[in-house]
Design a protein around this motif. Structure first.
Motif, PDB file in Angstrom:
ATOM      1  N   ALA A 129     -63.903 -91.247 -45.648  1.00 52.74           N
ATOM      2  CA  ALA A 129     -63.621 -92.103 -44.492  1.00 52.74           C
ATOM      3  C   ALA A 129     -64.289 -93.469 -44.648  1.00 52.74           C
ATOM      4  O   ALA A 129     -63.706 -94.501 -44.293  1.00 52.74           O
ATOM      5  N   ILE A 132     -62.160 -95.568 -47.030  1.00 54.32           N
ATOM      6  CA  ILE A 132     -60.917 -96.023 -46.396  1.00 54.32           C
ATOM      7  C   ILE A 132     -61.199 -97.189 -45.447  1.00 54.32           C
ATOM      8  O   ILE A 132     -60.493 -98.206 -45.450  1.00 54.32           O
ATOM      9  N   VAL A 141     -59.261 -92.370 -38.853  1.00 51.83           N
ATOM     10  CA  VAL A 141     -59.405 -91.284 -39.820  1.00 51.83           C
ATOM     11  C   VAL A 141     -59.693 -89.993 -39.071  1.00 51.83           C
ATOM     12  O   VAL A 141     -60.641 -89.924 -38.274  1.00 51.83           O
ATOM     13  N   ASN A 143     -60.918 -86.379 -39.722  1.00 54.22           N
ATOM     14  CA  ASN A 143     -61.592 -85.589 -40.750  1.00 54.22           C
ATOM     15  C   ASN A 143     -61.613 -84.121 -40.341  1.00 54.22           C
ATOM     16  O   ASN A 143     -62.392 -83.716 -39.479  1.00 54.22           O
ATOM     17  N   GLU A 184     -52.297 -90.828 -45.607  1.00 51.81           N
ATOM     18  CA  GLU A 184     -52.005 -91.495 -44.338  1.00 51.81           C
ATOM     19  C   GLU A 184     -50.666 -90.957 -43.861  1.00 51.81           C
ATOM     20  O   GLU A 184     -49.699 -90.927 -44.608  1.00 51.81           O
ATOM     21  N   TRP A 190     -55.122 -91.627 -40.907  1.00 58.81           N
ATOM     22  CA  TRP A 190     -55.529 -91.029 -42.181  1.00 58.81           C
ATOM     23  C   TRP A 190     -55.988 -89.604 -41.914  1.00 58.81           C
ATOM     24  O   TRP A 190     -56.774 -89.351 -40.991  1.00 58.81           O
TER      25      TRP A 190
END
Length: 356
Positions: A129, A132, A141, A143, A184, A190
């Motif tokens: 992350a 990115i 993002v 996760n 993505e 993402w």
């Protein structure tokens, strides 16, 4: 169906008159989502000038269903980065290619003294992350990776610096940490998650005959993308050229090296890494390559616009048993036909051994 171009500096989006095109999601490619389309040259030159990929234009795709006697139900399924625009004369057609945001990160590299350093104390999800958001500040993002997934061993370090591809580094971390998947989703989020290895609950049922939607199918057995041995090699310069490598191979089942011999895939990475980290990355990759020897491609007359790679589908063809497959790729027609093409892979059960 509606396709429109949009940029934050515009007063309103521009609706595009698409004649033909496809929208594809594929777990084996980066970027994960890509649209290709053909439209007539707009009568206004100003509109054509707006379709400039160098300015960060976005292509939005809205798809849905219309039931007889009822209204339409539509959803935006993609918001992609315009990658290229080609004008063909005298055909008077415009060819557009749009991709998900991996395309932006793939071409982003640190310069000057910029760098990121990771150690054994860093966790894979937050590290990916961070990379990115380094390339795209403020990126959303999600996760979903388990905590405690280390990707650097011992006192070693992973340095991402000048000339290094940030996206390649993110993929490398994902491989080192296990079978993690980074992409993505085509709508601006993402996703960091574990890659499905086993079939789960079916997201769609694909079958022939009464009530079925399959119009054609192609069952492929091929060595093109199949490998039961993977070698990962790290190469970097530290006063002198350094190399570390590791391998992983399928050690059980009908496609083990003992049963069918070796089919080797080699991947070389321009980063510092240990033999143990190379073995971990190779283990992650071979889990996927060994399942790619058998693929099923079906065309369905009823597009399931929610279907994505990683989903499970139930497939029933004219002969053979009903099977549960993992979706590898799905492609939707943008000409309003409601047709989709699905490529699947069959999950396999096996053990893996590694070495350096």
């Amino acid at each position: 169906m509606q396709v429109e171009a949009w940029d934050t500096g515009w007063s309103a989006p521009v609706v595009l008159d698409v004649e033909s095109g496809t929208l594809t999601y594929d777990e084996t490619t980066y970027p994960y989502a890509q649209a290709e389309m053909t439209l007539r040259v707009p009568p206004e030159q100003d509109v054509l000038n707006l379709l400039d990929p160098r300015r960060g234009v976005q292509i939005r795709v809205t798809l849905g269903y219309r039931a007889p006697g009822a209204g339409a139900e539509t959803h935006r399924v993609a918001a992609l980065v315009l990658w290229s625009r080609t004008v063909d004369r005298p055909a008077n057609r415009v060819q557009l290619v749009a991709r998900s945001a991996e395309s932006k990160v793939l071409t982003w590299m640190p310069v000057g003294s910029e760098s990121k350093t990771f150690t054994a104390d860093d966790d894979a999800g937050p590290a990916i992350a961070e990379l990115i958001r380094w390339a795209i500040p403020g990126a959303v993002v999600r996760n979903d990776l388990p905590r405690g997934q280390q990707f650097v061993t011992g006192a070693d370090t992973l340095v991402v610096g000048i000339g290094d591809s940030v996206m390649s580094a993110a993929y490398d971390i994902a491989n080192r940490a296990g079978d993690a998947w980074v992409y993505e989703d085509g709508l601006g989020t993402w996703v960091l998650r574990e890659r499905p290895a086993l079939a789960g609950q079916a997201a769609a049922v694909l079958k022939v005959g009464p009530g079925g939607s399959i119009t054609s199918s192609s069952a492929v057995l091929s060595l093109e993308d199949f490998a039961n041995v993977v070698v990962v090699e790290y190469r970097w310069y530290d006063g002198e050229q350094q190399t570390r490598r590791g391998w992983a191979q399928v050690a059980s089942g009908p496609f083990s090296v003992a049963a069918v011999g070796r089919r080797v895939y080699v991947e070389r990475r321009e980063y510092k890494g240990s033999a143990a980290e190379a073995q971990a990355a190779a283990r992650s990759i071979v889990r996927r390559t060994v399942t790619r020897g058998r693929a099923l491609r079906v065309e369905s007359a009823a597009a399931a616009y929610w279907l994505r790679p990683g989903h499970t589908v139930t497939v029933a063809l004219p002969s053979g048993p009903q099977e549960r497959h993992l979706v590898q790729a799905v492609q939707f027609d943008l000409a309003g036909s409601g047709v989709m093409n699905v490529t699947t892979r069959l999950p396999e059960t096996f053990t893996i051994e590694t070495g350096a």
